[in-house]
Design a protein around this motif. Sequence first.
Motif: not given
Length: 462
Positions: A150, A153, A171, A394, A402-403, A405-407, A409-410, A459
């Motif tokens: 983490s 990143n 993350l 992404t 970070t960008e 990771f947001e995808e 966890i979806q 997550m």
Amino acid sequence: MTASQLLPPQNIRRQLEQSPAGNSESAVQVVNERLRVGHIAALWPLTSENEPRLINDQFVHFLASAYLAMEHFNARSTGAAAPELNSLLPYNCDFQLSMDIRDSRFNPFKAVSELVDSYSGKEAEQHVTPFAVLGPALSGETLATSTLSSALNMPQITGTATSTALDNVPLFARTIPTNQGDARAMMMYLQSIQVDKIGILYIRDPWGLSYFNALHDAALQHNIEIVVAESYNGNAGSLESSMRSLADSRLQYFAAIVNQDTWKPVYKMAYKYGVMGRKDRTWFLAEAHYLIDDNFSLDRETEYDLAQAIHGSGMLSLSITNEDRAFEQAMDTFMLANDFPNPFTNLTMRDRLVSDLAEPELFDQVAFKALNGNAYNRFMYDSVMALGMAACRTTPRNFTGTEFFEELIQTEFPGRCILILCRWICPASVGLGDEWNVVYWSTLLTLFSIFCTCRRVWMGGI
């Protein structure tokens, strides 16, 4: 050389080394306008600190699931192995995966050291910075490496670590549910057979502590009293004290939260003190997947006490509800076809593993063979698939951790339901050999289904 990285063919590898860095926060290798490569640092135990020259066949099999997923993603086809994913694969995406393996030996310090080497390129002939971490296997290893990943990143995903201590780690994601589900299943089952008092033995590490806390909470919910709870840190002194306390409790039902590295001395000590191996004492063993290994056996002469100790114990494990022979056959073919190289890396399964160890001679006596798969194989497969599928969604092309990771966890997959299985263990003498093999009676706890949803990336806990 500690690890030899699995990179694209030579012409692409040269382009990777010459390509501009682009976004300095991104580890995505932009080869050209039609090809990007995301390199995975796979931290995985192939040996252990206690037995550094013995390859763990079951964990090789788990790792093969990750490789199979990488091949399927790069080819944009799962064949018959996971047909429900074929329609979801991003055929127009320019993203490919590569991977290197580093032996974590079930040791948090070793896992962190290997992650540092993978990120820095130490001892690697051609270095590509990883964009994600896969593994390690155990929660203690994973918690240690997640702090570093983490900070770098770099998202981390696992298909095996179940500790709730990982729930709020930045993350970090997983495709396996936490041990809260196992704890609820155990207490629901005990309540159903009118058990109202139990004892617990657990190891003092992140996995053991979180599992104990989950059992404690589940026991309160189901009106079951934990009369005695003993922990150990691996030394003989702490074990003896714990066993005396458990033996003095005169309880009939116990739960053991014991890891793969310590189960033999722990259960030997439990048998010595009369805590295990008696008809009037029943044990439930948490996540004892090492007892499901096809190659598991006990020496009849020197490990008779272990055979007696685990006889009649119950083991909770995750299981796919419907038989998935297509996936098993794909795994068998992948493990056995050593002469058929991966078209992306031009390496066979044996080549990859042998080239990744500092002591390749460890594999001299290893026969790559088919093993009975379990839920962990699917979770490992899903973890790698999730990395590839999320990377394709992404934006921008040269995304940050970070960008990405947001995808990640979806990510959701249509898939199979998972239930808790209770396996009753019976070591049995087979033929006239010198070993005890294990026979199981499996009882599907249909009334105690913990979850039955589509496969997905978590997550935190469920």
